[in-house]
Design an enzyme around this catalytic site. Sequence first.
Site, PDB file in Angstrom:
ATOM      1  N   ALA A  45     -16.935   0.539 -18.386  1.00 30.93           N
ATOM      2  CA  ALA A  45     -18.255  -0.113 -18.330  1.00 30.93           C
ATOM      3  C   ALA A  45     -19.200   0.532 -19.334  1.00 30.93           C
ATOM      4  CB  ALA A  45     -18.815  -0.007 -16.909  1.00 30.93           C
ATOM      5  N   THR A  80     -20.953  -1.935 -21.879  1.00 30.30           N
ATOM      6  CA  THR A  80     -21.902  -2.980 -22.265  1.00 30.30           C
ATOM      7  C   THR A  80     -22.928  -3.253 -21.172  1.00 30.30           C
ATOM      8  OG1 THR A  80     -20.116  -3.978 -23.541  1.00 30.30           O
ATOM      9  CG2 THR A  80     -22.032  -5.366 -23.120  1.00 30.30           C
ATOM     10  N   PRO A 115     -26.695  -5.720 -20.119  1.00 25.57           N
ATOM     11  CA  PRO A 115     -27.318  -7.009 -20.437  1.00 25.57           C
ATOM     12  C   PRO A 115     -28.130  -6.959 -21.735  1.00 25.57           C
ATOM     13  CG  PRO A 115     -27.561  -6.523 -18.099  1.00 25.57           C
ATOM     14  CD  PRO A 115     -26.921  -5.313 -18.717  1.00 25.57           C
ATOM     15  N   ILE A 121     -17.760  -6.924 -17.758  1.00 28.59           N
ATOM     16  CA  ILE A 121     -16.778  -5.872 -17.504  1.00 28.59           C
ATOM     17  C   ILE A 121     -15.434  -6.472 -17.082  1.00 28.59           C
ATOM     18  CG2 ILE A 121     -16.304  -3.751 -16.186  1.00 28.59           C
ATOM     19  CD1 ILE A 121     -18.721  -3.729 -18.282  1.00 28.59           C
ATOM     20  N   GLU A 140      -8.113   1.737 -28.690  1.00 33.99           N
ATOM     21  CA  GLU A 140      -8.496   0.445 -28.095  1.00 33.99           C
ATOM     22  C   GLU A 140      -8.379  -0.670 -29.141  1.00 33.99           C
ATOM     23  OE1 GLU A 140     -12.171   0.316 -25.929  1.00 33.99           O
ATOM     24  OE2 GLU A 140     -12.383  -1.845 -26.197  1.00 33.99           O
ATOM     25  N   ARG A 141      -8.821  -0.394 -30.344  1.00 36.78           N
ATOM     26  CA  ARG A 141      -8.795  -1.438 -31.389  1.00 36.78           C
ATOM     27  C   ARG A 141      -7.371  -1.702 -31.877  1.00 36.78           C
ATOM     28  NH1 ARG A 141     -14.610   0.702 -33.258  1.00 36.78           N
ATOM     29  NH2 ARG A 141     -15.699  -0.578 -31.729  1.00 36.78           N
ATOM     30  N   GLN A 173       3.712 -32.134 -47.168  1.00 38.78           N
ATOM     31  CA  GLN A 173       3.504 -30.898 -47.928  1.00 38.78           C
ATOM     32  C   GLN A 173       2.354 -30.074 -47.345  1.00 38.78           C
ATOM     33  OE1 GLN A 173       1.674 -30.829 -51.865  1.00 38.78           O
ATOM     34  NE2 GLN A 173       3.488 -29.759 -52.606  1.00 38.78           N
ATOM     35  N   GLY A 206      -3.145 -32.411 -33.869  1.00 41.35           N
ATOM     36  CA  GLY A 206      -3.933 -33.638 -33.763  1.00 41.35           C
ATOM     37  C   GLY A 206      -4.659 -33.711 -32.432  1.00 41.35           C
ATOM     38  N   GLY A 263     -15.696  -4.511 -30.000  1.00 43.30           N
ATOM     39  CA  GLY A 263     -16.477  -4.395 -31.242  1.00 43.30           C
ATOM     40  C   GLY A 263     -16.350  -5.667 -32.058  1.00 43.30           C
TER      41      GLY A 263
HETATM   42  C1  LIG Z   1     -14.481 -11.469 -22.096  1.00 42.90           C
HETATM   43  C2  LIG Z   1     -15.203 -10.196 -22.406  1.00 42.90           C
HETATM   44  C3  LIG Z   1     -14.695  -8.992 -21.931  1.00 42.90           C
HETATM   45  C4  LIG Z   1     -15.381  -7.801 -22.178  1.00 42.90           C
HETATM   46  N1  LIG Z   1     -14.932  -6.630 -21.605  1.00 42.90           N
HETATM   47  C5  LIG Z   1     -15.718  -5.527 -21.674  1.00 42.90           C
HETATM   48  C6  LIG Z   1     -15.400  -4.356 -20.917  1.00 42.90           C
HETATM   49  O1  LIG Z   1     -14.389  -4.296 -20.212  1.00 42.90           O
HETATM   50  N2  LIG Z   1     -16.233  -3.288 -20.977  1.00 42.90           N
HETATM   51  C7  LIG Z   1     -17.373  -3.301 -21.742  1.00 42.90           C
HETATM   52  O2  LIG Z   1     -18.091  -2.312 -21.745  1.00 42.90           O
HETATM   53  N3  LIG Z   1     -17.699  -4.398 -22.490  1.00 42.90           N
HETATM   54  C8  LIG Z   1     -16.910  -5.503 -22.449  1.00 42.90           C
HETATM   55  N4  LIG Z   1     -17.248  -6.623 -23.178  1.00 42.90           N
HETATM   56  C9  LIG Z   1     -18.445  -6.595 -24.013  1.00 42.90           C
HETATM   57  C10 LIG Z   1     -18.148  -6.642 -25.506  1.00 42.90           C
HETATM   58  O3  LIG Z   1     -17.579  -5.436 -25.940  1.00 42.90           O
HETATM   59  C11 LIG Z   1     -19.484  -6.963 -26.208  1.00 42.90           C
HETATM   60  O4  LIG Z   1     -19.797  -8.317 -25.895  1.00 42.90           O
HETATM   61  C12 LIG Z   1     -19.426  -6.751 -27.696  1.00 42.90           C
HETATM   62  O5  LIG Z   1     -19.310  -5.377 -28.004  1.00 42.90           O
HETATM   63  C13 LIG Z   1     -20.676  -7.301 -28.409  1.00 42.90           C
HETATM   64  O6  LIG Z   1     -21.851  -6.858 -27.800  1.00 42.90           O
HETATM   65  P1  LIG Z   1     -22.969  -7.942 -27.378  1.00 42.90           P
HETATM   66  O7  LIG Z   1     -22.312  -9.015 -26.599  1.00 42.90           O
HETATM   67  O8  LIG Z   1     -24.102  -7.211 -26.736  1.00 42.90           O
HETATM   68  O9  LIG Z   1     -23.461  -8.579 -28.737  1.00 42.90           O
HETATM   69  P2  LIG Z   1     -24.713  -8.067 -29.644  1.00 42.90           P
HETATM   70  O10 LIG Z   1     -24.594  -6.608 -29.872  1.00 42.90           O
HETATM   71  O11 LIG Z   1     -25.967  -8.587 -29.041  1.00 42.90           O
HETATM   72  O12 LIG Z   1     -24.388  -8.838 -30.989  1.00 42.90           O
HETATM   73  C14 LIG Z   1     -24.797 -10.192 -31.238  1.00 42.90           C
HETATM   74  C15 LIG Z   1     -24.431 -10.527 -32.685  1.00 42.90           C
HETATM   75  O13 LIG Z   1     -25.138  -9.641 -33.557  1.00 42.90           O
HETATM   76  C16 LIG Z   1     -24.209  -9.002 -34.423  1.00 42.90           C
HETATM   77  N5  LIG Z   1     -24.652  -7.637 -34.711  1.00 42.90           N
HETATM   78  C17 LIG Z   1     -25.055  -6.681 -33.845  1.00 42.90           C
HETATM   79  N6  LIG Z   1     -25.315  -5.544 -34.499  1.00 42.90           N
HETATM   80  C18 LIG Z   1     -25.060  -5.781 -35.819  1.00 42.90           C
HETATM   81  C19 LIG Z   1     -25.144  -4.994 -37.007  1.00 42.90           C
HETATM   82  N7  LIG Z   1     -25.494  -3.703 -36.979  1.00 42.90           N
HETATM   83  N8  LIG Z   1     -24.816  -5.580 -38.180  1.00 42.90           N
HETATM   84  C20 LIG Z   1     -24.418  -6.873 -38.226  1.00 42.90           C
HETATM   85  N9  LIG Z   1     -24.330  -7.655 -37.140  1.00 42.90           N
HETATM   86  C21 LIG Z   1     -24.640  -7.123 -35.956  1.00 42.90           C
HETATM   87  C22 LIG Z   1     -22.902  -8.993 -33.653  1.00 42.90           C
HETATM   88  O14 LIG Z   1     -21.806  -8.824 -34.529  1.00 42.90           O
HETATM   89  C23 LIG Z   1     -22.943 -10.343 -32.986  1.00 42.90           C
HETATM   90  O15 LIG Z   1     -22.500 -11.327 -33.866  1.00 42.90           O
HETATM   91  C24 LIG Z   1     -16.551  -7.814 -22.978  1.00 42.90           C
HETATM   92  C25 LIG Z   1     -17.036  -9.025 -23.471  1.00 42.90           C
HETATM   93  C26 LIG Z   1     -16.398 -10.207 -23.183  1.00 42.90           C
HETATM   94  C27 LIG Z   1     -17.013 -11.487 -23.678  1.00 42.90           C
END
Ligand SMILES: Cc1cc2nc3c(=O)[nH]c(=O)nc-3n(C[C@H](O)[C@H](O)[C@H](O)COP(=O)(O)OP(=O)(O)OC[C@H]3O[C@@H](n4cnc5c(N)ncnc54)[C@H](O)[C@@H]3O)c2cc1C
Length: 386
Positions: A127, A129, A131, A160, A243-244, A280, A340, A365
């Site tokens: 956890a 992320t 709001p 999460i 993770e990545r 093609q 299609g 990320g």
């Molecule tokens: C299905 C799902 C599962 C997930 N599971 C988990 C989990 O288990 N645990 C957890 O902690 N999180 C989890 N997440 C959260 C996820 O990691 C985040 O949604 C993600 O990191 C992006 O953060 P955000 O949604 O706040 O977007 P924001 O940070 O608000 O970004 C919005 C947009 O702005 C862009 N942006 C932000 N900063 C920059 C910058 N410096 N330069 C350029 N562009 C930028 C972003 O690329 C994006 O396009 C999950 C999300 C989903 C949808």
Amino acid sequence: MPFPRMHLEPEHELFRTSVRRYLQAEMADKVDRWRDQGHVDRADFAAFGAQGWLCLWAEEEYGGPGIRDIRYDQVLQEETIRWTDIGFFHNAHSMLVGPYLDRFATPEQKARFLPGAVSGETVMAIAMTEPDTGSDLAAIRTRAEDMGDHWLLNGAKTYISNGIIGDLFVVAAKTGAGRGQIGLFVVTADMAGFSRGRHLKKLGLPAQDTAEIRFDNVKVPKENLLGDPGAGFAYMTECLAVERTMSAISSLAHAQAAFDVTLDWVKERRAFGRPIGAFQNTRFVMAELRAKLDMAQAWLDQCVVLANDDRLTAEDAAALKLVCSELQGEVADQGLQLHGGAGYMDEMPIARMFRDARIARIYAGTSEIMKEIIGRALGLGEKDLR
Ligand SMILES: Cc1cc2nc3c(=O)[nH]c(=O)nc-3n(C[C@H](O)[C@H](O)[C@H](O)COP(=O)(O)OP(=O)(O)OC[C@H]3O[C@@H](n4cnc5c(N)ncnc54)[C@H](O)[C@@H]3O)c2cc1C
């Protein structure tokens, strides 16, 4: 024919065969139920645990097999995606959350938390992320206050994974005023003040439970802090490389599955008196995707070898995740186009794959943050991205 996988030994392929047999026999027919109810069952984690497939890296003293070879995790993930559903997040449990316990937990903490994680009795989640913030992790507001004999935790997390069925959460919380001063805490769902919010409805990944969670004056025992209370940001940066890599593994496995269903389709579907694969345009699209998949797979496999030695850099992991997640989206999109109108129908696997693929460019990320990390390693830009 896909390019040969040079980094796998016969024992990995034997493991693949046994995983495949098990998934086909025991799990494949549960997938529709998972998607309908919005989560896998806790029993599915326990079943994986009974096979010895959770937290493969965990030492024998904690109940695990002590296999520190990511190639096995890769095979497990590839087969899970092929035969069950990309939303079965055992991989998040074992390879996204687990490494925090592996790297930063004390022997006493491992003895408390790992046996349940290995058996699947405990389902784990991470956890970070909130709001108000995701990419900018240093700006989180969940706060842990040192009360002498415990930490007092307050705040809210969202999106999460395993949030509904999970019982152990590694939680990132501010421990001081400085930007990025973050600690990692093990919070269990039975602690007073812990609550779950909404089970979130999503565009894709219907089998995976994504949820809100809250902490209202949760008294976290001192002995549930992982490592140094100010080093959480550095710990997350360290673990995010693995993770990545795992995220890239999932992306390519999913892309390969989308490619395969599309190849079958273009051989069968006919238009203007011939299979659409005979046009093609279709051949060129499929040929390009084949070449890109092989190229990405060879690179990914090399990165897995590097990650096994703890030699994969954060920027290489970011580049890998960027390329593989974008390719996943491209294959699903092109595959749907070649289907299609049928590709737009829920009943077709490619429609689901298209929806499921979209998140890969966001979670673990975003693609933009991956580019920032790669750019920063080139000596360009910000310092505090993860
Ligand atoms: C299905 C799902 C599962 C997930 N599971 C988990 C989990 O288990 N645990 C957890 O902690 N999180 C989890 N997440 C959260 C996820 O990691 C985040 O949604 C993600 O990191 C992006 O953060 P955000 O949604 O706040 O977007 P924001 O940070 O608000 O970004 C919005 C947009 O702005 C862009 N942006 C932000 N900063 C920059 C910058 N410096 N330069 C350029 N562009 C930028 C972003 O690329 C994006 O396009 C999950 C999300 C989903 C949808």
